[in-house]
Scaffold this active site. Sequence first.
Site, PDB file in Angstrom:
ATOM      1  CG  ASP A  73      53.440  83.749  54.389  1.00 45.38           C
ATOM      2  OD1 ASP A  73      52.659  84.256  53.515  1.00 45.38           O
ATOM      3  OD2 ASP A  73      54.547  84.642  55.461  1.00 45.38           O
ATOM      4  CG  ASN A 100      39.855  80.633  52.300  1.00 44.48           C
ATOM      5  OD1 ASN A 100      38.844  81.041  52.192  1.00 44.48           O
ATOM      6  ND2 ASN A 100      40.187  79.971  53.006  1.00 44.48           N
ATOM      7  CB  SER A 153      35.722  90.285  49.154  1.00 47.11           C
ATOM      8  OG  SER A 153      34.766  91.352  50.060  1.00 47.11           O
ATOM      9  CE1 TYR A 166      39.478  90.878  52.775  1.00 46.61           C
ATOM     10  CE2 TYR A 166      37.339  92.035  52.043  1.00 46.61           C
ATOM     11  CZ  TYR A 166      38.187  90.482  52.298  1.00 46.61           C
ATOM     12  OH  TYR A 166      37.568  89.477  52.401  1.00 46.61           O
ATOM     13  CE  LYS A 170      39.032  88.679  50.083  1.00 47.06           C
ATOM     14  NZ  LYS A 170      39.995  87.762  49.515  1.00 47.06           N
ATOM     15  CB  THR A 198      28.628  89.464  56.201  1.00 42.97           C
ATOM     16  OG1 THR A 198      28.745  91.405  55.441  1.00 42.97           O
ATOM     17  CG2 THR A 198      28.640  89.745  57.510  1.00 42.97           C
TER      18      THR A 198
HETATM   19  P1  NAD Z   1      39.212  83.606  58.293  1.00 44.42           P
HETATM   20  O1  NAD Z   1      40.055  83.917  58.784  1.00 44.42           O
HETATM   21  O2  NAD Z   1      37.775  82.979  59.215  1.00 44.42           O
HETATM   22  O3  NAD Z   1      40.341  82.128  57.526  1.00 44.42           O
HETATM   23  C1  NAD Z   1      41.676  82.849  56.773  1.00 44.42           C
HETATM   24  C2  NAD Z   1      42.479  81.842  57.498  1.00 44.42           C
HETATM   25  O4  NAD Z   1      43.565  82.080  56.404  1.00 44.42           O
HETATM   26  C3  NAD Z   1      43.552  81.803  58.439  1.00 44.42           C
HETATM   27  O5  NAD Z   1      43.282  80.629  58.832  1.00 44.42           O
HETATM   28  C4  NAD Z   1      44.647  82.028  58.625  1.00 44.42           C
HETATM   29  O6  NAD Z   1      45.789  82.085  59.415  1.00 44.42           O
HETATM   30  C5  NAD Z   1      44.972  81.725  56.545  1.00 44.42           C
HETATM   31  N1  NAD Z   1      46.254  82.961  56.503  1.00 44.42           N
HETATM   32  C6  NAD Z   1      46.595  84.330  56.302  1.00 44.42           C
HETATM   33  N2  NAD Z   1      47.405  84.470  56.187  1.00 44.42           N
HETATM   34  C7  NAD Z   1      47.933  83.416  55.319  1.00 44.42           C
HETATM   35  C8  NAD Z   1      49.154  83.468  55.189  1.00 44.42           C
HETATM   36  N3  NAD Z   1      49.771  84.431  54.647  1.00 44.42           N
HETATM   37  N4  NAD Z   1      49.354  82.100  54.390  1.00 44.42           N
HETATM   38  C9  NAD Z   1      48.473  80.918  54.604  1.00 44.42           C
HETATM   39  N5  NAD Z   1      47.481  81.493  55.808  1.00 44.42           N
HETATM   40  C10 NAD Z   1      47.155  81.855  56.027  1.00 44.42           C
HETATM   41  O7  NAD Z   1      39.011  83.855  56.580  1.00 44.42           O
HETATM   42  P2  NAD Z   1      37.329  84.080  55.932  1.00 44.42           P
HETATM   43  O8  NAD Z   1      36.083  84.670  56.568  1.00 44.42           O
HETATM   44  O9  NAD Z   1      36.890  82.535  56.577  1.00 44.42           O
HETATM   45  O10 NAD Z   1      37.386  84.150  55.435  1.00 44.42           O
HETATM   46  C11 NAD Z   1      37.859  83.224  53.657  1.00 44.42           C
HETATM   47  C12 NAD Z   1      38.250  83.955  52.413  1.00 44.42           C
HETATM   48  O11 NAD Z   1      36.540  84.325  52.763  1.00 44.42           O
HETATM   49  C13 NAD Z   1      38.990  85.103  52.496  1.00 44.42           C
HETATM   50  O12 NAD Z   1      39.660  85.018  50.857  1.00 44.42           O
HETATM   51  C14 NAD Z   1      37.983  86.673  53.030  1.00 44.42           C
HETATM   52  O13 NAD Z   1      38.742  87.956  52.008  1.00 44.42           O
HETATM   53  C15 NAD Z   1      37.175  85.773  52.169  1.00 44.42           C
HETATM   54  N6  NAD Z   1      36.110  86.691  52.122  1.00 44.42           N
HETATM   55  C16 NAD Z   1      34.996  86.303  53.719  1.00 44.42           C
HETATM   56  C17 NAD Z   1      34.334  87.027  53.869  1.00 44.42           C
HETATM   57  C18 NAD Z   1      33.446  86.793  55.277  1.00 44.42           C
HETATM   58  O14 NAD Z   1      32.863  87.794  55.979  1.00 44.42           O
HETATM   59  N7  NAD Z   1      33.845  85.915  56.041  1.00 44.42           N
HETATM   60  C19 NAD Z   1      33.769  88.555  53.391  1.00 44.42           C
HETATM   61  C20 NAD Z   1      34.006  87.670  51.370  1.00 44.42           C
HETATM   62  C21 NAD Z   1      35.262  87.435  51.540  1.00 44.42           C
END
Ligand code: NAD
Length: 262
Positions: A73, A100, A153, A166, A170, A198
Amino acid sequence: MSPVPGVPVRDPDFTGRSVVVTGGASGIGHECARRFAFAGAAVTILDIDAATAGRAVEGLAREGLSVAALGCDVSKADEVREAMAEIEARTGRLDVLYNNASVFAAADFLEADEALFDRTMSVNLKSVFLCSQAFGRIVRASGHGGAIVNAASVGVSYTTPDTVLYATAKGGVQSMTRAMALALGPHGIRVNAVAPGTVVTEMVRERFEDPVRRARALDRTPLGRLGEPGDVAGAVLFLASDNAAYVTGATLFIDGGRTGLY
Ligand code: NAD
């Protein structure tokens, strides 16, 4: 031997480097772990979801890629310290950290409670401090320098009324990126961020199944499509690599051009 003097055959080339990807069990983090491994790195995924991380490692092994995973975590200081020490002991070094891991929760601002605020800040912002500090201490002692990439983000540029918490976390990640670049530069550690638009992953899949929201996002994206995890991974590997040796404190928007509208 490269046919072009000074340019490695594999570019970017992470051979001999130890790379940590938090939240690497799924989505963008998973694709980054895959690409870092393909580029020769010893990759370790840190994820709170050990079962999904285990399945990710098995899937990558089927592609011939050897990646390790640890349950962690990243919002807990002791777990982060132990994990970084274990990775250094196993791989002999630390070179790259991709912060990430994150949680996404949309909520009506007037209904959001303190627990949601605390969780959003802990996982999305405090974790960047904890992981970067634990990583930075080890890299400082090694003397060989390193690179941190943080997941911000597009929410730092424009947001929606239901994502105040959120977007706030960020925004903190983006500010921390600039400030950490100052603090860690003297130790040879570069710090940059990616700001995805997105990207279709589990985090936002349900949200963008709403046809109205999806059509609006597409309409406002000059490149005319939503992002894929690989779109972000390419930028993460660039910022972590020697190709970005003189880049620090930057935030690179990976959003199909959408921030240009705002
Ligand atoms: P995702 O939900 O697919 O993956 C997030 C991962 O983080 C998961 O595997 C989850 O188990 C892990 N996680 C959550 N809490 C945790 C903790 N306390 N300790 C360890 N691991 C933990 O998300 P994603 O869409 O791949 O996003 C990846 C990054 O990109 C994130 O930081 C997200 O905020 C950012 N982001 C994503 C988007 C999008 O549209 N998908 C847009 C902007 C930013």
